[in-house]
Enzyme design. Structure first.
Site, short mmCIF file in Angstrom:
data_model
loop_
_atom_site.label_atom_id
_atom_site.label_comp_id
_atom_site.label_asym_id
_atom_site.label_seq_id
_atom_site.Cartn_x
_atom_site.Cartn_y
_atom_site.Cartn_z
N LYS A 253 -15.63 -7.60 5.89
CA LYS A 253 -14.43 -7.95 6.67
C LYS A 253 -14.63 -7.65 8.15
CE LYS A 253 -11.05 -7.23 2.96
NZ LYS A 253 -10.05 -6.30 2.41
N HIS B 26 0.85 -1.20 0.00
CA HIS B 26 0.00 0.00 0.00
C HIS B 26 0.88 1.25 0.00
CE1 HIS B 26 -3.03 -2.65 2.37
NE2 HIS B 26 -3.58 -2.44 1.19
N ARG C 193 -3.09 -5.76 -7.65
CA ARG C 193 -1.97 -6.70 -7.51
C ARG C 193 -2.02 -7.73 -8.62
NH1 ARG C 193 -3.32 -7.95 -1.48
NH2 ARG C 193 -5.22 -8.04 -2.67
O1 PNS Z 1 -9.12 -2.75 1.22
P1 PNS Z 1 -10.49 -3.19 0.78
O2 PNS Z 1 -11.21 -3.92 1.89
O3 PNS Z 1 -10.45 -4.00 -0.49
O4 PNS Z 1 -11.30 -1.86 0.45
C1 PNS Z 1 -12.65 -1.90 0.04
C2 PNS Z 1 -13.34 -0.56 0.37
C3 PNS Z 1 -13.27 -0.30 1.86
C4 PNS Z 1 -12.65 0.56 -0.39
C5 PNS Z 1 -14.84 -0.68 -0.10
O5 PNS Z 1 -15.49 -1.71 0.59
C6 PNS Z 1 -15.59 0.65 0.06
O6 PNS Z 1 -15.51 1.49 -0.80
N1 PNS Z 1 -16.29 0.81 1.22
C7 PNS Z 1 -17.02 2.04 1.52
C8 PNS Z 1 -18.54 1.84 1.37
C9 PNS Z 1 -18.93 1.91 -0.08
O7 PNS Z 1 -18.88 2.95 -0.73
N2 PNS Z 1 -19.33 0.74 -0.63
C10 PNS Z 1 -19.69 0.60 -2.03
C11 PNS Z 1 -18.43 0.31 -2.83
S1 PNS Z 1 -18.82 -0.28 -4.40
#
Ligand code: PNS
Length: 158
Positions: A41, A17, A89
């Site tokens: 998660k 990251h 990745r």
């Molecule tokens: O590191 P990650 O868990 O792959 O990140 C995913 C994340 C946190 C960026 C995604 O779940 C997110 O955007 N969460 C915020 C809520 C939201 O907007 N959800 C709709 C996304 S399509």
């Protein structure tokens, strides 16, 4: 002023990251690392813990900020007049990232999502892998910054 929002669970942030952050800091005037909620998660570290550990790891940059948000990503990004940047990745990331990028576009057409390919050196590293190796007392020193390694070891012994 060009702003990139780099969202993720960052539970915890890894050197992979941080490599993306380093490259973004050269491409954008401002980079916001956004600790967000991934409802699928169960995190090890709380939002304030993650925010504090990331702040420590990026304190040498003058154009990188750390924030957290528990709403929809597009709402945050729109309010900052920014773009979303994600790291990719392997091929396995593509499907889920593609789905999220399209869902975000459906929610808000003005918000663009861009992708940076990971550095090969870090392509196998993930937060889950780091947590798993740490849970068995394996060596994670080349995968996360020193301050985060220390906090992971503390969590393990608690
Ligand atoms: O590191 P990650 O868990 O792959 O990140 C995913 C994340 C946190 C960026 C995604 O779940 C997110 O955007 N969460 C915020 C809520 C939201 O907007 N959800 C709709 C996304 S399509």
């Amino acid at each position: 002023m060009k702003t990139a929002v780099y969202p993720g669970s960052f539970d915890p942030i890894t050197n992979g990251h941080l490599d993306i952050v380093e490259r973004l800091s050269k491409l954008y005037d401002k980079v916001i690392i956004l600790v967000s909620v991934n409802s699928s998660k169960r995190p090890l570290f709380s939002h304030p813990e993650r925010k504090a550990m990331i702040k420590e790891a990026v304190r040498h940059y003058d154009n990188v900020e750390v924030d957290s948000f528990s709403g929809l990503l597009v709402d945050y990004v729109k309010s900052k007049n920014a773009v979303i940047v994600k790291g990719l990745r392997a091929l396995s990331d593509f499907e889920i990232e593609f789905q999220m990028a399209l869902a975000n576009r459906q929610l808000c057409e003005e918000v663009e999502t861009l992708f940076l390919m990971t550095n090969m050196k870090y392509s196998h590293i993930s937060s889950s892998l780091v947590k798993e190796i740490n849970s068995y007392s394996g060596d994670i020193s080349s995968m996360v910054p020193k301050n985060i390694e220390k906090l992971l070891i503390e969590k393990r012994s608690n």
